[in-house]
Write a protein that holds these residues in place. Structure first.
Motif: not given
Length: 222
Positions: A174-176, A194-202, A208-214
């Motif tokens: 899922e993308t948030f 359980e595990v959550r793999l998380i990275t940037c998206a969007g 702001v030097m960042d991606y808009t989603e995760n």
């Protein structure tokens, strides 16, 4: 890079890492860096989860004893993440929540590196483990560049310090929006490993030097 909100108790925006990239710390299990460095925020590491103060009549949590710390340090730690479908074979680095309340990001000078929220559950233990990685840097793709290619039913593995290897099956991707990251849902404790793999998206927001989603991959131990 990757960026995420925070694990339970501290909002991690792992808010578990980005720059046309986590991770993380993720996690919220992973602050921003100058774009000239080729990195941005850690994956999903927004604000690390902080324990809520005890309500009136409720006892505060006991202070951790030396024996508790020894038991935690002696547990099987993750040493390598293996995701065959997207050709990932990456070593782990422990991540903690910094003074800013954000999960620290894995070093940006190594594109094949993932981080785990070392103050939370280790992969394979009962509970929710946060693993963050960068999606890219200013110069090249990074370890979680193809994370979005995973699908429900795909299997990945974590090699541990005691020589064992635990396997996980993907439940969902899922993308948030980072500004609306569902901390409780992503970082809530679990009654099974359980595990959550998380990275940037969007899109990458240069202001702001960042991606808009995760991007979050939800998985459980098989």
């Amino acid at each position: 890079m990757a960026a995420h909100s925070s694990p339970p108790g501290a909002r991690v925006n792992l808010t578990v890492l980005c720059a046309v990239v986590l991770l993380i710390l993720a996690v919220s299990l992973f602050g921003g860096e100058d774009s000239s460095s080729g990195t941005s925020r850690p994956p999903g590491a927004r604000h690390a989860p902080q324990a809520a103060p005890a309500s009136p009549g409720e006892q505060a949590a006991p202070v951790e004893r030396p024996a508790d710390r020894r038991e935690r340090s002696a547990r099987a730690r993750p040493v390598r993440l293996l995701i065959p479908k997207i050709q990932v074979s990456a070593p782990f680095v422990p991540l903690s929540v910094g003074r800013s309340g954000q999960l620290e990001a894995p070093p940006a000078d190594d594109v094949n590196l993932v981080g785990w929220h070392a103050e939370g559950a280790a992969p394979g233990e009962t509970g929710t483990s946060i693993i963050a990685g960068h999606v890219d840097t200013a110069t090249s793709p990074a370890v979680f560049a193809k994370l979005s290619e995973l699908e429900k039913g795909d299997v990945f593995h974590v090699a541990r310090s005691d020589g064992s290897r635990v396997s996980f099956v993907v439940d969902a991707l899922e993308t948030f929006e980072k500004d609306d990251f569902p901390d409780k849902r992503v970082y809530a404790d679990a009654t099974r490993p359980e595990v959550r793999l998380i990275t940037c998206a969007g899109d990458y927001d240069r202001k702001v030097m960042d991606y808009t989603e995760n991007l979050v991959v939800f998985a459980h131990r098989t």
